[in-house]
Design a protein around this motif. Structure first.
Motif, PDB file in Angstrom:
ATOM      1  N   LEU A  64       0.825  -1.214   0.000  1.00 48.90           N
ATOM      2  CA  LEU A  64       0.000   0.000   0.000  1.00 48.90           C
ATOM      3  C   LEU A  64       0.856   1.261   0.000  1.00 48.90           C
ATOM      4  O   LEU A  64       0.460   2.280  -0.550  1.00 48.90           O
ATOM      5  N   ILE A  65       2.036   1.161   0.615  1.00 44.75           N
ATOM      6  CA  ILE A  65       2.928   2.325   0.645  1.00 44.75           C
ATOM      7  C   ILE A  65       3.717   2.428  -0.662  1.00 44.75           C
ATOM      8  O   ILE A  65       4.064   3.511  -1.125  1.00 44.75           O
ATOM      9  N   ALA A  66       3.986   1.266  -1.284  1.00 45.35           N
ATOM     10  CA  ALA A  66       4.774   1.275  -2.529  1.00 45.35           C
ATOM     11  C   ALA A  66       3.986   1.922  -3.670  1.00 45.35           C
ATOM     12  O   ALA A  66       4.549   2.652  -4.480  1.00 45.35           O
ATOM     13  N   LEU A  67       2.678   1.656  -3.745  1.00 43.59           N
ATOM     14  CA  LEU A  67       1.884   2.116  -4.894  1.00 43.59           C
ATOM     15  C   LEU A  67       1.908   3.631  -5.083  1.00 43.59           C
ATOM     16  O   LEU A  67       2.180   4.091  -6.195  1.00 43.59           O
ATOM     17  N   PRO A  68       1.685   4.445  -4.032  1.00 46.06           N
ATOM     18  CA  PRO A  68       1.796   5.892  -4.272  1.00 46.06           C
ATOM     19  C   PRO A  68       3.210   6.310  -4.681  1.00 46.06           C
ATOM     20  O   PRO A  68       3.379   7.321  -5.355  1.00 46.06           O
ATOM     21  N   ILE A 132      11.103  -2.718  -1.626  1.00 42.80           N
ATOM     22  CA  ILE A 132      11.251  -3.917  -2.460  1.00 42.80           C
ATOM     23  C   ILE A 132      10.155  -3.958  -3.524  1.00 42.80           C
ATOM     24  O   ILE A 132      10.416  -4.193  -4.705  1.00 42.80           O
ATOM     25  N   PHE A 133       8.921  -3.711  -3.103  1.00 41.36           N
ATOM     26  CA  PHE A 133       7.813  -3.728  -4.060  1.00 41.36           C
ATOM     27  C   PHE A 133       7.989  -2.651  -5.128  1.00 41.36           C
ATOM     28  O   PHE A 133       7.756  -2.887  -6.311  1.00 41.36           O
ATOM     29  N   ARG A 134       8.398  -1.466  -4.679  1.00 44.87           N
ATOM     30  CA  ARG A 134       8.548  -0.369  -5.636  1.00 44.87           C
ATOM     31  C   ARG A 134       9.590  -0.743  -6.696  1.00 44.87           C
ATOM     32  O   ARG A 134       9.360  -0.585  -7.898  1.00 44.87           O
ATOM     33  N   ALA A 135      10.718  -1.268  -6.244  1.00 48.44           N
ATOM     34  CA  ALA A 135      11.765  -1.657  -7.191  1.00 48.44           C
ATOM     35  C   ALA A 135      11.261  -2.760  -8.124  1.00 48.44           C
ATOM     36  O   ALA A 135      11.493  -2.729  -9.331  1.00 48.44           O
ATOM     37  N   GLY A 136      10.541  -3.728  -7.566  1.00 48.36           N
ATOM     38  CA  GLY A 136      10.034  -4.840  -8.375  1.00 48.36           C
ATOM     39  C   GLY A 136       9.045  -4.373  -9.420  1.00 48.36           C
ATOM     40  O   GLY A 136       9.108  -4.774 -10.587  1.00 48.36           O
ATOM     41  N   ILE A 137       8.143  -3.498  -9.017  1.00 50.23           N
ATOM     42  CA  ILE A 137       7.124  -3.017  -9.951  1.00 50.23           C
ATOM     43  C   ILE A 137       7.770  -2.141 -11.019  1.00 50.23           C
ATOM     44  O   ILE A 137       7.427  -2.217 -12.195  1.00 50.23           O
TER      45      ILE A 137
END
Lengths: 246, 247
Positions: A64-68, A132-137
């Motif tokens: 939820l924090i990565a998406l913005p 991690i999610f931000r980098a992956g996306i």
């Protein structure tokens, strides 16, 4: 299997060392030793439970924090940056103390040792999960978004069916790392009195005064858990790779 | 205004930083018309069709699809944009989904079809592009030509009124170009409105109703193919055709 054998061998080796060792303290053939060993192993329950709860919550918060953070709007990216920088700057031990002793006073609620631990571990880890999610996306090709747009998928469906399934395959090793990290950091919750592995070892050391043997058992308990997690992550990686290779 | 046109591009401009990608471009396309856009790289031809389906947002000018304006920030555009299908140079198939799942994702999620219905639809289009036997495979297991045909089928599953092709054969090995062009020729024969950015001049001669030549973000020449290939007005277009038709 070979790992288990190696570990058993290692224990036997230690027990064979003369002089300073006093393995009687956890000798399962004696009544006292058996109850001590049981006392230590019972800590597995809370260590595993608190780590699993915390990792699940931290993955959700992290996403939820990565998406913005991926937004083209500066304001949204600001939310992401602020959260990550703030949470990442607080030592886990400090966060545990703050959540357990501070938060109830601030919010006027009572919180159990267990949930205080889960909350503190999850919050602290979520900042790393977010990165991690931000980098992956971000590693997913722009063409995938364009293809999804061209077949009229909305943002939620694009993320759910196109982007995240590919991103998660790529960040699986990093997520496995975080789970290992979480298992280890859960030992810090012993400070507020949760009866997990480390707390129980500490308590037993106080009554038996055999720190060498008891902490050696503690080391082996964590080693055992973490090897299981490593094997699990590797199995999952292999399984997911069978249907996609870039 | 121009109600006869299915797509109306009116004095559209677009810049990337200091680079003027489109410079007051206007173009009218009627129902069933097949337009081939060509020009040197960087001339704005891809940007033009990417603006039409809003993968890029134009800064000035107007784009109307069947009389409805599309523009960044306007609400309820999805319905209008869903009338456009797009085929990419790099295919952009979803690598983690089987061919069949690539095709049914749009119909199931965006058109709210039942799974069985979507699968029947997908199979019918896979047959149309002549690869029904590949339905269970993953994109990486197919050749480039097959992947591009899957991509075309994926677009067709949304049953668009207009198909946009962005250099669909440029990433293919030579021996695979024709299998993709065959599908496109068949599609043209079915009456689909098409805008194709391509340098396949044989294909263009065969299907185009209108040829458009772009250079430096402007439409330099726009003519019927007979005139375009034999006697273009501008010297830049003559130069370009000479270069690509030399061999």
């Amino acid at each position: 299997m070979t790992r288990l054998l190696a570990i058993t061998g290692f224990i036997l080796f230690l027990s064979g060392c003369s002089g300073n060792w006093g393995w009687y303290v956890v000798n399962p053939t004696t009544k006292n030793g058996l109850s001590n060993l049981g006392f230590l192993l019972d800590g597995l329950y809370y260590t595993v439970l608190i780590s699993l709860c915390a990792i699940l919550i931290s993955v959700v918060i992290g996403l939820l924090i990565a998406l913005p953070g991926l937004s083209s709007k500066r304001r949204f990216r600001g939310i992401n940056r602020t959260y990550v920088e703030l949470v990442r700057a607080v030592p886990i031990l400090v966060l545990i103390l703050w959540v357990y002793y501070g938060l109830p006073q601030l919010a006027g609620i009572s919180i159990s040792v267990f949930w205080a631990g889960v909350l503190a571990l999850a919050l602290s880890d979520s900042a790393f999960e977010a990165e991690i999610f931000r980098a992956g996306i971000q590693s997913i090709d722009k063409g995938q978004y364009e293809a999804a747009h061209s077949i009229s998928l909305n943002y939620t469906d694009t993320m759910r069916y196109v982007i995240l399934p590919q991103a998660i395959r790529r960040i699986l090793p990093a997520l496995g790392n975080q789970l290992v990290y979480m298992l280890k950091m859960s030992s810090l919750v012993s400070i507020i009195g949760l009866q997990e592995l480390t707390r129980r070892a500490n308590e037993l050391v106080v009554t038996e005064y055999r720190p060498l043997e008891i902490y050696t058992i503690l080391v082996l308990e964590y080693l055992f858990l973490i090897l299981i997690v490593s094997a699990g992550v590797r199995w999952l990686e292999k399984r997911m790779q069978t249907d996609v290779r870039h | 205004m121009s109600t006869a046109s299915l797509i109306s591009v009116q004095e559209v401009s677009k810049t990337f930083g200091n680079f003027q990608a489109l410079n007051t471009v206007s173009l009218e396309i009627c129902q069933g018309e097949r337009v081939v856009v060509c020009g040197p790289s960087g001339s704005g031809k891809s940007t033009l069709i990417r603006c039409i389906n809003q993968l890029e947002h134009h800064e000035t000018g107007k784009i109307l699809i069947d009389g409805v304006e599309v523009k960044d920030g306007l609400k309820n555009q999805r319905q209008t944009l869903s009338r456009l299908g797009m085929v990419f140079q790099q295919f952009n198939l979803f690598p983690h989904l089987s061919v069949l799942d690539n095709l049914t994702l749009g119909p199931q999620r965006a058109r709210k079809m039942e799974k069985a219905e979507a699968e029947a639809l997908a199979m019918s289009y896979l047959e149309r592009v002549d690869i029904p036997e590949q339905a269970g495979k993953f994109p990486r297991q197919l050749s480039g030509g097959q992947q591009q045909r899957v991509a075309i089928a994926r677009s067709l599953c949304m049953e668009p009124d207009i198909m946009l092709f962005d250099e669909p054969t440029s990433a293919l090995d030579p021996e695979m170009i024709n299998e993709v062009l065959d599908v496109m020729v068949e599609l043209a024969g079915s009456g689909m409105t098409m805008i194709c950015v391509t340098h396949e001049m044989g294909f263009a001669r065969k299907v185009a109703d209108k040829m458009v030549f772009m250079d430096h973000g402007e439409i330099v020449e726009s003519a019927r193919p007979e005139k375009f290939f034999s006697n273009p007005d501008s010297s830049r277009c003559q130069d370009f055709l000479q270069k690509i038709l030399r061999h």
